[in-house]
Design an enzyme around this catalytic site. Structure first.
Site, PDB file in Angstrom:
ATOM      1  N   TYR A 127      43.559  27.076  42.967  1.00 41.87           N
ATOM      2  CA  TYR A 127      44.267  27.598  41.596  1.00 41.87           C
ATOM      3  C   TYR A 127      43.095  26.860  40.584  1.00 41.87           C
ATOM      4  O   TYR A 127      42.568  27.265  39.709  1.00 41.87           O
ATOM      5  CB  TYR A 127      45.491  27.073  41.209  1.00 41.87           C
ATOM      6  CG  TYR A 127      45.945  27.128  40.099  1.00 41.87           C
ATOM      7  CD1 TYR A 127      46.258  28.314  39.124  1.00 41.87           C
ATOM      8  CD2 TYR A 127      46.120  25.923  39.148  1.00 41.87           C
ATOM      9  CE1 TYR A 127      46.507  28.136  37.965  1.00 41.87           C
ATOM     10  CE2 TYR A 127      46.460  25.834  37.832  1.00 41.87           C
ATOM     11  CZ  TYR A 127      46.767  27.004  37.374  1.00 41.87           C
ATOM     12  OH  TYR A 127      47.211  27.093  35.864  1.00 41.87           O
ATOM     13  N   LYS A 131      40.551  28.236  38.031  1.00 44.16           N
ATOM     14  CA  LYS A 131      40.663  28.124  36.379  1.00 44.16           C
ATOM     15  C   LYS A 131      39.430  27.505  35.951  1.00 44.16           C
ATOM     16  O   LYS A 131      38.872  27.879  34.728  1.00 44.16           O
ATOM     17  CB  LYS A 131      41.894  27.182  36.259  1.00 44.16           C
ATOM     18  CG  LYS A 131      43.184  27.671  36.505  1.00 44.16           C
ATOM     19  CD  LYS A 131      43.633  29.099  35.409  1.00 44.16           C
ATOM     20  CE  LYS A 131      43.883  28.544  34.087  1.00 44.16           C
ATOM     21  NZ  LYS A 131      44.285  29.694  33.184  1.00 44.16           N
TER      22      LYS A 131
HETATM   23  N1  LIG Z   1      52.479  26.615  34.449  1.00 46.82           N
HETATM   24  C1  LIG Z   1      51.839  25.331  34.332  1.00 46.82           C
HETATM   25  O1  LIG Z   1      52.449  24.148  34.739  1.00 46.82           O
HETATM   26  C2  LIG Z   1      50.448  25.293  33.813  1.00 46.82           C
HETATM   27  C3  LIG Z   1      49.978  23.810  33.670  1.00 46.82           C
HETATM   28  C4  LIG Z   1      48.471  23.774  33.117  1.00 46.82           C
HETATM   29  C5  LIG Z   1      47.801  25.226  32.485  1.00 46.82           C
HETATM   30  N2  LIG Z   1      48.470  26.418  32.684  1.00 46.82           N
HETATM   31  C6  LIG Z   1      48.078  27.270  32.073  1.00 46.82           C
HETATM   32  O2  LIG Z   1      48.626  27.651  30.963  1.00 46.82           O
HETATM   33  C7  LIG Z   1      48.371  29.230  30.709  1.00 46.82           C
HETATM   34  C8  LIG Z   1      50.002  29.588  30.393  1.00 46.82           C
HETATM   35  O3  LIG Z   1      50.823  29.300  31.729  1.00 46.82           O
HETATM   36  P1  LIG Z   1      51.975  29.909  31.985  1.00 46.82           P
HETATM   37  O4  LIG Z   1      52.934  28.670  32.511  1.00 46.82           O
HETATM   38  O5  LIG Z   1      52.927  30.467  30.800  1.00 46.82           O
HETATM   39  O6  LIG Z   1      52.344  30.960  32.996  1.00 46.82           O
HETATM   40  P2  LIG Z   1      53.184  31.992  33.816  1.00 46.82           P
HETATM   41  O7  LIG Z   1      54.510  31.542  33.049  1.00 46.82           O
HETATM   42  O8  LIG Z   1      53.047  31.868  34.957  1.00 46.82           O
HETATM   43  O9  LIG Z   1      52.974  33.512  33.076  1.00 46.82           O
HETATM   44  C9  LIG Z   1      51.598  33.893  33.659  1.00 46.82           C
HETATM   45  C10 LIG Z   1      51.520  35.345  32.976  1.00 46.82           C
HETATM   46  O10 LIG Z   1      50.363  35.946  33.389  1.00 46.82           O
HETATM   47  C11 LIG Z   1      50.772  37.228  33.881  1.00 46.82           C
HETATM   48  N3  LIG Z   1      49.897  37.853  35.010  1.00 46.82           N
HETATM   49  C12 LIG Z   1      49.714  37.243  35.977  1.00 46.82           C
HETATM   50  N4  LIG Z   1      48.710  37.946  37.000  1.00 46.82           N
HETATM   51  C13 LIG Z   1      48.588  39.077  36.292  1.00 46.82           C
HETATM   52  C14 LIG Z   1      47.599  40.068  36.274  1.00 46.82           C
HETATM   53  N5  LIG Z   1      46.955  40.314  37.384  1.00 46.82           N
HETATM   54  N6  LIG Z   1      47.434  40.989  35.153  1.00 46.82           N
HETATM   55  C15 LIG Z   1      48.283  40.728  33.894  1.00 46.82           C
HETATM   56  N7  LIG Z   1      48.926  39.742  33.741  1.00 46.82           N
HETATM   57  C16 LIG Z   1      49.176  38.885  34.761  1.00 46.82           C
HETATM   58  C17 LIG Z   1      52.122  37.356  34.251  1.00 46.82           C
HETATM   59  O11 LIG Z   1      52.749  38.340  34.352  1.00 46.82           O
HETATM   60  P3  LIG Z   1      53.742  38.699  35.433  1.00 46.82           P
HETATM   61  O12 LIG Z   1      55.281  37.938  34.386  1.00 46.82           O
HETATM   62  O13 LIG Z   1      54.165  40.235  35.400  1.00 46.82           O
HETATM   63  O14 LIG Z   1      53.746  38.089  36.576  1.00 46.82           O
HETATM   64  C18 LIG Z   1      52.779  36.137  33.265  1.00 46.82           C
HETATM   65  O15 LIG Z   1      52.980  37.099  32.120  1.00 46.82           O
HETATM   66  C19 LIG Z   1      47.736  29.822  32.026  1.00 46.82           C
HETATM   67  O16 LIG Z   1      46.740  29.756  31.596  1.00 46.82           O
HETATM   68  C20 LIG Z   1      48.021  28.611  32.969  1.00 46.82           C
HETATM   69  O17 LIG Z   1      46.863  28.747  33.703  1.00 46.82           O
HETATM   70  C21 LIG Z   1      49.938  26.221  33.191  1.00 46.82           C
END
Ligand SMILES: NC(=O)c1ccc[n+]([C@@H]2O[C@H](COP(=O)([O-])OP(=O)(O)OC[C@H]3O[C@@H](n4cnc5c(N)ncnc54)[C@H](OP(=O)(O)O)[C@@H]3O)[C@@H](O)[C@H]2O)c1
Length: 294
Positions: A127, A131
């Site tokens: 992952y 990224k």
């Molecule tokens: N979560 C964490 O702890 C964390 C930590 C550090 C950085 N980040 C970064 O912060 C950002 C937001 O993360 P988040 O926590 O809001 O993520 P999240 O809740 O897992 O949401 C991810 C979103 O991406 C969509 N997605 C996944 N695969 C896809 C595809 N193939 N085509 C279109 N859409 C797709 C998902 O759609 P579905 O709902 O349909 O699956 C969902 O809407 C991301 O860039 C992540 O890498 C997150």
């Protein structure tokens, strides 16, 4: 220019949901959720951006299943590594600005002092590598993109540590939670509010501030401390600190991922709240409806 047209991806996710709700304060929002746009399909991304003709693209979609990425590396790389570069190329072609999010998992966590934007990257898992590839693809496109690295994102909907701890706390007498990984919890709404504040002066001002930033609440915590803060001061369950070695996972995680936020604060003139304050606000906010079934 009048109100900017803003294309938002990942609107069913934690951060994207908040962005889709809050960004109408600064522009006309077009949502491209997974049903309309699969980020694993490069042609679909090109078509979606050309169709929407946005002034600003906010890419909150990502493949975030850290452990599953170890066996779905190609998909993680397509969504996290390749797609951001296509957004960046299309943004350049249309004179649009791109806002994208990345992670503390680009670091190996060997330090014990906060990582700034210049610190060498060395992801421990697929992952994190995917990224980092996304960050590099955006940089290679070479224009008008802001990349915000953040960490430990939680909220009241979706799949996250806070909701897992709440569920387990209601079910169990004892929770065993890792205490030797240190990072910063970030409420998705605080991240979205910061994004809106950054975007408010308009795309020209955004373009002048293109670059890589660490966007995070202040302070630091172990997962164990975060769990204690979520569950609160109640006699049950007991929350027992354990080591990473006692909780093996398919993906290795950095032992330390605190992000230094001075560059963001200097550039944009504000800081995110301390993580405990953001958590208190989150816990005091009304329950969220579950994500719509897709
Ligand atoms: N979560 C964490 O702890 C964390 C930590 C550090 C950085 N980040 C970064 O912060 C950002 C937001 O993360 P988040 O926590 O809001 O993520 P999240 O809740 O897992 O949401 C991810 C979103 O991406 C969509 N997605 C996944 N695969 C896809 C595809 N193939 N085509 C279109 N859409 C797709 C998902 O759609 P579905 O709902 O349909 O699956 C969902 O809407 C991301 O860039 C992540 O890498 C997150």
């Amino acid at each position: 220019m009048g109100r900017p047209r803003i294309l938002v991806t990942g609107a069913s996710g934690q951060l994207g949901f908040e962005l889709a709700r809050l960004l109408p304060a600064v522009g006309d929002v077009v949502v491209a959720d997974r049903e309309r746009l699969d980020l694993a399909d490069p042609d679909a991304i090109v078509a979606a951006v050309r169709g929407a003709r946005p002034h600003l693209i906010v890419n909150a979609a990502a493949y975030t299943a850290v452990d599953r990425a170890e066996t779905e590396g190609d998909l993680a790389m397509a969504v996290n590594g390749t797609a951001p570069g296509i957004f960046a190329e299309e943004a350049k072609r249309q004179g649009a600005v791109l806002i994208h999010y990345s992670t503390d998992y680009v670091f190996d966590g060997a330090r014990r002092t906060p990582y700034d934007e210049e610190a060498p990257t060395a992801p421990l898992n697929t992952y994190g590598a995917s990224k980092l590839a996304g960050e590099r693809a955006i940089a290679a496109a070479g224009r008008d993109a802001l990349v915000f690295r953040t960490s430990w994102v939680y909220g009241l909907r979706g799949a996250n540590f806070l909701l897992t701890m709440r569920r387990l706390a209601a079910e169990r007498e004892e929770l065993r939670v890792v205490a030797d990984q240190i990072g910063v919890p970030n409420w998705c709404r605080a991240l979205a509010e910061a994004t809106v504040r950054v975007a408010a002066p308009g795309c020209a001002a955004l373009a002048e501030r293109a670059g890589l930033y660490h966007l995070s609440s202040t302070g630091e915590a172990s997962w164990h401390e975060f769990a204690c803060a979520i569950v609160g001061d109640v006699p049950r369950p007991r929350i027992v600190p354990i080591t990473t070695a006692e909780y093996p996972t398919p993906a290795r995680r950095p032992a330390y991922g605190v992000l230094a936020t001075a560059k963001f604060e200097r550039t944009f003139g504000f800081a995110l709240p301390p993580w405990r304050d953001a958590l208190a606000r989150c816990l005091a906010s009304p329950a969220e409806p579950p994500p719509a079934a897709s």
